[in-house]
Design an enzyme around this catalytic site. Structure first.
Site: not given
Ligand code: 13P
Length: 258
Positions: A10-12, A100, A102, A172, A178, A218, A239-240
């Site tokens: 997920n590149w956000k 998600h 967010e 999640e 993050g 993470s 994510g990251g």
């Molecule tokens: P991180 O891997 O950056 O913690 O993000 C997780 C996430 O929200 C994937 O959708």
């Protein structure tokens, strides 16, 4: 039940189009000589890069599928700023992240909206990756199961068993996103087992055994193997660490059964 692992990036809200194309080309290169991965690998770029990324894969016939990070449930209409499932299908998008944390937190997505999006995605042959998870406060107050149960039951509302089987869920925990603070493999496995049991009670036990349930929060190339060693964890939503080819490829390779 042997469920094929899924690793989704997920590149956000990251990556310009040119950076997106470079990232997926680097990723293809790193996975190219690794044989049959036996992992469903998905990248979810922002809407603005979906077409370019899809085009790279169209010609290169890769081992990677493309997903969106969100979608509206309607096919078209006066919904300024939204993207419809028809538009995604047009770009050969096969997955969509739905609900998600967010989006729930910053854009007020409700369980009801999440359910509408899931139904619409399935109707358009887009596989939803449905996100659920608790806040730190909820975990500390022992409300993790209440929260997860409410989100899972609402997500499944009105779905038939065969539709349920097609879903991918992602657990999640919001406190792990993050933050560098990964849930322990045991913590993640416990909640994912609970999600599967909740699906079994809302649908049929047999349906629940087909659903792939990922962990997100993470995840790195260093911790993926210990997460995948748990029986209930079928993969990761990253994510990251999905923003660099080296780390994402490391996660994909670490998720292989063999
Ligand atoms: P991180 O891997 O950056 O913690 O993000 C997780 C996430 O929200 C994937 O959708």
């Amino acid at each position: 039940m042997d469920r094929k692992p899924v690793i989704a990036g997920n590149w956000k809200m990251n990556m310009t189009t040119s950076a997106a194309v470079k990232l997926v080309q680097d990723l293809e290169y790193k996975l190219e000589d690794k044989g049959n991965l036996d992992v469903d690998v998905i990248v979810c770029p922002p809407f603005t890069s979906l077409r370019s990324v899809s085009t790279v894969f169209e010609y290169d016939k890769p081992k990677i599928a493309v997903g969106a990070q969100n979608m509206h449930w309607e096919e078209k209409g006066a919904f300024t700023g939204e993207i419809s499932p028809l538009m995604l299908k047009d770009l050969a998008i096969r997955y969509a992240i739905i609900g998600h944390s967010e989006r729930r937190q910053y854009f007020s997505e409700t369980d009801e909206m999440v359910n509408k999006k899931i139904k619409s995605a399935l109707n358009h042959k887009i596989t939803p990756i449905v996100c659920v998870g608790e806040t730190l406060e909820e975990r500390e107050e022992n409300k993790t199961q209440d929260k997860i149960k409410k989100q899972v039951i609402a997500a499944l509302e009105g779905l038939q068993g065969l539709e349920v089987r097609k879903l991918v869920f992602a657990y999640e925990p919001i406190w792990a996103i993050g933050t560098g603070q990964t849930a322990t493999p045991e913590q993640a496995n416990d909640v994912i087992r609970f999600i599967r049991a909740t699906i079994a009670s809302a649908s049929e036990p047999e349906d629940a055994t087909h659903v792939r349930i990922l962990y997100g929060g993470s995840v790195t190339a260093d911790n993926i193997k210990s997460l995948m060693a748990e029986p209930e964890i079928d993969g990761a939503l990253v994510g990251g660490a999905s923003l660099e080819a080296e780390s994402f490829a490391g996660i994909v390779l670490g998720a292989r059964h063999s």
